[in-house]
Scaffold this motif. Structure first.
Motif, mmCIF file in Angstrom:
data_model
loop_
_atom_site.group_PDB
_atom_site.id
_atom_site.type_symbol
_atom_site.label_atom_id
_atom_site.label_comp_id
_atom_site.label_asym_id
_atom_site.label_seq_id
_atom_site.Cartn_x
_atom_site.Cartn_y
_atom_site.Cartn_z
ATOM 1 N N LEU A 1 -2.918 4.675 1.334
ATOM 2 C CA LEU A 1 -3.805 4.663 0.183
ATOM 3 C C LEU A 1 -3.633 3.354 -0.578
ATOM 4 O O LEU A 1 -2.547 2.749 -0.548
ATOM 5 C CB LEU A 1 -3.511 5.832 -0.763
ATOM 6 N N PRO A 2 -4.687 2.904 -1.276
ATOM 7 C CA PRO A 2 -4.541 1.722 -2.118
ATOM 8 C C PRO A 2 -3.470 1.962 -3.176
ATOM 9 O O PRO A 2 -3.296 3.092 -3.655
ATOM 10 C CB PRO A 2 -5.922 1.568 -2.757
ATOM 11 N N PRO A 3 -2.726 0.942 -3.573
ATOM 12 C CA PRO A 3 -1.665 1.138 -4.568
ATOM 13 C C PRO A 3 -2.235 1.547 -5.914
ATOM 14 O O PRO A 3 -3.307 1.103 -6.333
ATOM 15 C CB PRO A 3 -1.017 -0.255 -4.655
ATOM 16 N N GLY A 4 -1.515 2.450 -6.589
ATOM 17 C CA GLY A 4 -1.911 2.872 -7.926
ATOM 18 C C GLY A 4 -3.123 3.778 -7.978
ATOM 19 O O GLY A 4 -3.632 4.060 -9.073
ATOM 20 N N LEU A 5 -3.571 4.272 -6.837
ATOM 21 C CA LEU A 5 -4.781 5.101 -6.819
ATOM 22 C C LEU A 5 -4.548 6.447 -7.495
ATOM 23 O O LEU A 5 -5.336 6.899 -8.326
ATOM 24 C CB LEU A 5 -5.255 5.315 -5.377
ATOM 25 N N VAL B 1 0.857 -1.186 0.000
ATOM 26 C CA VAL B 1 0.000 0.000 0.000
ATOM 27 C C VAL B 1 0.893 1.235 0.000
ATOM 28 O O VAL B 1 2.083 1.160 0.338
ATOM 29 C CB VAL B 1 -0.946 0.034 1.227
ATOM 30 N N HIS B 2 0.328 2.348 -0.385
ATOM 31 C CA HIS B 2 1.079 3.615 -0.451
ATOM 32 C C HIS B 2 1.013 4.298 0.916
ATOM 33 O O HIS B 2 -0.069 4.437 1.496
ATOM 34 C CB HIS B 2 0.469 4.520 -1.516
ATOM 35 N N LEU B 3 2.142 4.723 1.437
ATOM 36 C CA LEU B 3 2.229 5.455 2.701
ATOM 37 C C LEU B 3 2.757 6.853 2.452
ATOM 38 O O LEU B 3 3.790 7.030 1.806
ATOM 39 C CB LEU B 3 3.148 4.746 3.690
ATOM 40 N N VAL B 4 2.038 7.852 2.981
ATOM 41 C CA VAL B 4 2.505 9.239 2.978
ATOM 42 C C VAL B 4 2.511 9.713 4.425
ATOM 43 O O VAL B 4 1.482 9.672 5.102
ATOM 44 C CB VAL B 4 1.586 10.145 2.133
ATOM 45 N N GLU B 5 3.675 10.142 4.913
ATOM 46 C CA GLU B 5 3.795 10.671 6.270
ATOM 47 C C GLU B 5 4.335 12.087 6.176
ATOM 48 O O GLU B 5 5.374 12.317 5.550
ATOM 49 C CB GLU B 5 4.718 9.805 7.115
ATOM 50 N N ARG B 6 3.617 13.028 6.789
ATOM 51 C CA ARG B 6 3.972 14.440 6.669
ATOM 52 C C ARG B 6 3.925 15.135 8.019
ATOM 53 O O ARG B 6 3.127 14.789 8.886
ATOM 54 C CB ARG B 6 2.994 15.158 5.729
ATOM 55 N N LEU B 7 4.778 16.145 8.163
ATOM 56 C CA LEU B 7 4.726 17.049 9.306
ATOM 57 C C LEU B 7 4.082 18.339 8.824
ATOM 58 O O LEU B 7 4.603 18.991 7.917
ATOM 59 C CB LEU B 7 6.125 17.321 9.845
ATOM 60 N N ARG B 8 2.957 18.694 9.403
ATOM 61 C CA ARG B 8 2.254 19.917 9.015
ATOM 62 C C ARG B 8 2.529 20.987 10.063
ATOM 63 O O ARG B 8 2.376 20.762 11.268
ATOM 64 C CB ARG B 8 0.751 19.624 8.915
ATOM 65 N N SER B 9 2.941 22.168 9.603
ATOM 66 C CA SER B 9 3.267 23.291 10.480
ATOM 67 C C SER B 9 2.431 24.504 10.112
ATOM 68 O O SER B 9 1.880 24.586 9.005
ATOM 69 C CB SER B 9 4.752 23.641 10.379
ATOM 70 N N ALA B 10 2.344 25.450 11.033
ATOM 71 C CA ALA B 10 1.699 26.731 10.781
ATOM 72 C C ALA B 10 2.500 27.804 11.504
ATOM 73 O O ALA B 10 2.918 27.608 12.646
ATOM 74 C CB ALA B 10 0.255 26.732 11.270
#
Length: 252
Positions: free
Chosen positions: A159-163, A138-147
């Motif tokens: 996310l499902p692969p290839g989405l 599966v697809h993994l996206v890990e992010r640090l969100r700042s403001a």
């Protein structure tokens, strides 16, 4: 201490006949001024002695009021500078929207650092959420969100692969949901749960918190207009900087 964009003193007052403690009355007015933008990020409160004299309060009362906002993360005491407004707390409605869009709409100047953008075998939890076989890619996206240059949340999305094609530079420039919509995905609904727990050592390091600090948690399974699962989000937010808002209705 002046209202944002003017030279007029910020209107403050206390009611000595009220059962509400004087320090709390002052703290509420200062917090409202921050939330409404009348005290902008970076604004200085000025001298505590002058504020106490202006309101006819003792200096310890004024100090207690300001400390209440420091404890909430709305202000900070800086050596040689004084007490400075940092930012308002982000209050996010519980609806199918992205944190990036909510921060941008609130004028919070969001920024994103992509920590991981890769594929990995699905754990049992991820597989159940996405409706795929355990161990499948599966697809993994890990992010640090700042403001305003300060860490706000650690976001993990599977996310499902290839989405949809997700380039790191695009993920750092905008929100995940915007990229999904641009890729032809129509977001329709989601199941979401909100909770709280203590920060792990790793999370604390990324979010600039102490290990064990309170974090808000959110898990979301999102569906498109065909009923297909398109993402499983598992996010943590700094409790001092973030709140979820609910609207409750009486059942007829």
């Amino acid at each position: 201490m002046t209202a944002h964009g003017t030279d007029r003193p910020l209107p403050l007052s206390v009611d000595r006949t009220s059962p509400v403690p004087l320090y709390f009355q002052l703290a509420q007015q200062l917090e409202a001024a921050v939330e409404q933008g009348r005290l902008a990020p970076g604004a200085l409160l000025g001298n505590e002695i002058d504020l106490a004299a202006r309101l006819g309060l003792s200096r310890p009362t004024v100090r207690q009021a300001i400390q209440t906002l420091v404890d909430k993360g709305l202000m900070v005491r800086r050596r040689g500078v004084g007490t400075q407004v940092v930012h308002s707390q982000v209050r996010r409605p519980l609806e199918l929207s992205s944190l990036y869009d909510d921060l941008e709409a609130a004028g919070q100047r969001p920024a994103t650092e992509v920590l991981r953008n890769t594929t990995e075998p699905a754990t049992a939890e991820v597989a159940a959420a996405l409706g795929v076989a355990e161990g499948s890619e599966v697809h993994l996206v890990e992010r640090l969100r700042s403001a305003h240059g300060e860490p706000m949340a650690l976001l993990r999305n599977h996310l499902p692969p290839g989405l949809v094609l997700l380039r790191t530079e695009e993920l750092e420039a905008t929100g995940l949901y915007r990229l999904m919509r641009a890729g032809g995905i129509t977001l329709h609904s989601a199941r979401q749960s909100v909770g709280a727990r203590a920060a792990t050592v790793g999370e604390a390091g990324v979010l600039d918190e102490e290990p064990g600090a309170p974090l808000l948690t959110m898990e979301r399974v999102t569906y498109d207009d065909t009923g297909r699962v398109v993402e499983f989000g598992s996010h943590v937010y700094r409790a001092a900087r973030y709140a979820f808002e609910f609207q409750l209705l009486v059942r007829p």
